[in-house]
Design an enzyme around this catalytic site. Structure first.
Site, short mmCIF file in Angstrom:
data_model
loop_
_atom_site.label_atom_id
_atom_site.label_comp_id
_atom_site.label_asym_id
_atom_site.label_seq_id
_atom_site.Cartn_x
_atom_site.Cartn_y
_atom_site.Cartn_z
N VAL A 284 109.46 50.22 -20.07
CA VAL A 284 109.71 51.47 -19.36
C VAL A 284 109.36 52.68 -20.23
O VAL A 284 108.67 53.60 -19.78
CB VAL A 284 111.20 51.56 -18.90
N GLY B 116 106.54 35.81 -14.40
CA GLY B 116 107.09 36.92 -15.16
C GLY B 116 108.25 37.63 -14.46
O GLY B 116 108.70 38.68 -14.91
N LYS C 94 125.46 46.46 -12.16
CA LYS C 94 125.00 47.46 -11.18
C LYS C 94 126.06 47.67 -10.10
O LYS C 94 126.24 48.79 -9.59
CB LYS C 94 123.68 46.99 -10.56
P1 NAP Z 1 112.07 46.73 -23.84
O1 NAP Z 1 110.71 46.48 -23.29
O2 NAP Z 1 112.79 45.63 -24.52
O3 NAP Z 1 111.93 47.96 -24.88
C1 NAP Z 1 112.96 48.35 -25.75
C2 NAP Z 1 112.42 49.40 -26.71
O4 NAP Z 1 113.51 49.88 -27.48
C3 NAP Z 1 111.36 48.88 -27.68
O5 NAP Z 1 110.32 49.82 -27.81
C4 NAP Z 1 112.10 48.76 -29.01
O6 NAP Z 1 111.34 49.05 -30.15
C5 NAP Z 1 113.16 49.84 -28.86
N1 NAP Z 1 114.36 49.52 -29.63
C6 NAP Z 1 115.21 48.50 -29.41
N2 NAP Z 1 116.19 48.52 -30.34
C7 NAP Z 1 115.93 49.56 -31.14
C8 NAP Z 1 116.56 50.10 -32.30
N3 NAP Z 1 117.65 49.53 -32.81
N4 NAP Z 1 116.01 51.20 -32.86
C9 NAP Z 1 114.90 51.77 -32.37
N5 NAP Z 1 114.25 51.30 -31.28
C10 NAP Z 1 114.76 50.21 -30.69
O7 NAP Z 1 113.04 47.30 -22.72
P2 NAP Z 1 112.66 47.86 -21.26
O8 NAP Z 1 112.33 46.74 -20.36
O9 NAP Z 1 111.68 48.99 -21.40
O10 NAP Z 1 114.08 48.42 -20.78
C11 NAP Z 1 114.64 49.59 -21.36
C12 NAP Z 1 115.94 49.93 -20.64
O11 NAP Z 1 115.66 50.19 -19.26
C13 NAP Z 1 116.98 48.81 -20.64
O12 NAP Z 1 118.27 49.37 -20.74
C14 NAP Z 1 116.79 48.14 -19.30
O13 NAP Z 1 117.97 47.52 -18.83
C15 NAP Z 1 116.44 49.33 -18.44
N6 NAP Z 1 115.67 49.00 -17.24
C16 NAP Z 1 114.53 48.27 -17.37
C17 NAP Z 1 113.81 47.96 -16.24
C18 NAP Z 1 112.51 47.18 -16.35
O14 NAP Z 1 111.85 46.94 -15.32
N7 NAP Z 1 112.10 46.76 -17.53
C19 NAP Z 1 114.25 48.37 -14.97
C20 NAP Z 1 115.43 49.13 -14.87
C21 NAP Z 1 116.13 49.44 -16.03
P3 NAP Z 1 110.14 48.08 -30.63
O15 NAP Z 1 109.13 48.10 -29.52
O16 NAP Z 1 109.59 48.67 -31.86
O17 NAP Z 1 110.77 46.72 -30.81
#
Ligand code: NAP
Length: 443
Positions: free
Chosen positions: A22, A193, A211
């Site tokens: 995201v 996926g 949710k």
């Molecule tokens: P993701 O792909 O796992 O990305 C997480 C990001 O956060 C990565 O860039 C990671 O850095 C960074 N990160 C994690 N821990 C960290 C730390 N301790 N310090 C600094 N950076 C850190 O997650 P996502 O799918 O984008 O989801 C993000 C949020 O949106 C979550 O809360 C999720 O529940 C919510 N969400 C996601 C979706 C979806 O479709 N994916 C939909 C609705 C809501 P690195 O890349 O360097 O590891």
């Protein structure tokens, strides 16, 4: 013309925490569509930095390297708006609190954190006079929280039924359309996926429960925590359950339900729950296929409403995040955060045993005379009334005895009465097994 005292042309500094699925799309759109976003916000939105764990990781979007940092603390200390898209509880929680402490408004998509610690975070944001918004946390791109919080604030919501987890909807939809088993449909979802290698949070209903807590809190102006949510996943739903439901004109969906009712003494309460549910195939939610999400609301004056769309994915979810960013920016330009939500409802959470709904019960019985009478007798004793009873398959049991499968759909009954009924029926010698007990909604 800006008459609010906000200096014309002064940028609002936006800090992004996380650049995964995201975050990378949020950063890309913030940079690519900066002009439009600035015009809508009333001030330019300047992306000042992106905090990540690894500076060398490949990103899904082509973003300037100089924006990346591992120092999230420093980034939030100099921001007007902080977007948290790291996920997980820590360090997301501390960083959000830090941002609020510095006077920044916060946008997050972190349902796990909001369901766990939302009340404490909202209080801190209210006390600091900043905005904490989280449209992306429920149903991804589907605008559902703002309509509940703002558009329906002049109405009384009675019931919310949500398909808020795309993975489980995909699995159940595959089982319904192809007759696949749960295991095969899960493997299919993983190959495409839609499901993670460890699908526990989705298939056990935990993601939907987080949710549900958020939906219930906004719908009933009362803060409900994850512990208030009764949760059952879909792992025990069998291909037979799905086929039997289909034969009877139902489809099985994993629903997040938040329902208000006054009990016999007139006291209000809210049941918040997640479980596999039979819905008539004519219900609007029955038409939600694949990994799509939808939320169906019943409100006193508005009547029935449905919100439908993509519940996940980087770019769709970024749309919801950026909507919150523009909204937070507008409020800053106009000179005030406004309240993000109201919590004046004070309605208690009801336990699952007080819920009244219809049930579909599957029984594997010995095919002997008098069996139906014995079963009907127990229903009469426990006060649960039968709507339909159908004998489905004649088969031969392991010991050569003829057996039959019965499907019973009840009228509305208390969960506690239904549980007593099922316990007594299971103890009858003529019962080989209670094969399923599923709740029915929407009839
Ligand atoms: P993701 O792909 O796992 O990305 C997480 C990001 O956060 C990565 O860039 C990671 O850095 C960074 N990160 C994690 N821990 C960290 C730390 N301790 N310090 C600094 N950076 C850190 O997650 P996502 O799918 O984008 O989801 C993000 C949020 O949106 C979550 O809360 C999720 O529940 C919510 N969400 C996601 C979706 C979806 O479709 N994916 C939909 C609705 C809501 P690195 O890349 O360097 O590891």
């Amino acid at each position: 013309m800006n008459t609010t005292g906000y200096p014309p042309g002064k940028p609002l500094r936006v800090a992004l925490l996380g650049c995964g699925n995201v975050g990378s799309q949020v950063a890309r759109i913030l940079l690519e569509d900066a002009e439009n976003l600035g015009l809508r916000a009333g001030a330019p939105l300047e992306l000042t930095g992106i905090a990540v764990r690894s500076l060398d990781a490949e990103r899904d979007a082509d973003l300037p390297r100089e924006l990346f940092t591992q120092d999230a603390e420093e980034l939030i200390a100099n921001a007007d708006i902080v977007i948290e898209l790291m996920g997980g509880i820590e360090p997301a929680r501390s960083l959000i609190l830090g941002a609020i402490g510095h006077g920044a408004s916060v946008v997050s998509g972190n349902k796990a954190l909001l369901a766990k610690d939302g009340p404490a975070l909202y209080e801190k944001a209210d006390a600091a006079g900043v905005q904490l918004s989280y449209e992306a946390a429920v149903a991804g791109a589907v605008p559902i929280l703002r309509p509940i919080r703002d558009s329906l604030s002049g109405d009384r919501i009675r019931r919310v039924l949500g398909i808020v987890n795309g993975t489980t909807n995909y699995i159940l939809d595959q089982m319904d359309s192809t007759g696949a088993s749960f295991g095969d449909a899960l493997k299919d979802a993983q190959a495409l996926g839609y499901a993670e290698a460890d699908p526990t949070a989705d298939v056990e209903g935990h993601d939907a429960a987080a949710k549900a807590a958020i939906l219930a809190s906004l719908s009933f102006h009362t803060r409900f925590a994850l512990e208030d949510v009764y949760c059952e996943g879909i792992t025990s739903v069998t291909a037979d359950d799905v086929a039997a439901a289909k034969d009877d004109g139902y489809v099985i969906k994993l629903l997040a339900i938040a329902e208000f009712w006054n009990d016999d003494s007139g006291d209000p309460g809210v049941s918040v729950r997640v479980h596999p549910t039979l819905l008539p195939r004519t219900h609007p939610l029955a038409a939600v296929h694949g990994a799509f999400n939808a939320v169906f609301i019943e409100a006193e004056n508005a009547g029935e409403l449905m919100f439908y769309g993509q519940g996940a994915g980087g770019t769709p979810t970024a749309s919801a995040v950026l909507g919150d960013v523009v909204s937070a920016a507008r409020r800053m330009v106009l000179g005030g955060p406004g309240r993000t939500e109201t919590t004046t409802g004070h309605v208690p959470a009801r336990g699952i045993e007080t819920v009244s709904t219809s049930y579909s019960i599957g029984l594997d019985v010995t095919d002997q005379p008098g069996v139906l009478a014995k079963i009907a007798h127990i229903f009469a004793d426990t006060g649960v009334s039968i709507e339909t009873m159908r004998q489905r398959i004649d088969q031969t049991g392991q010991d050569g005895e003829p057996t039959a499968e019965l499907r019973i759909v009840t009228h509305r009954a208390l969960e506690a009465s239904l549980a007593a009924t099922v316990t007594q029926i299971a103890a009858l010698p003529v019962i080989n097994a209670v094969t399923s007990v599923l709740r029915v909604e929407g009839i």
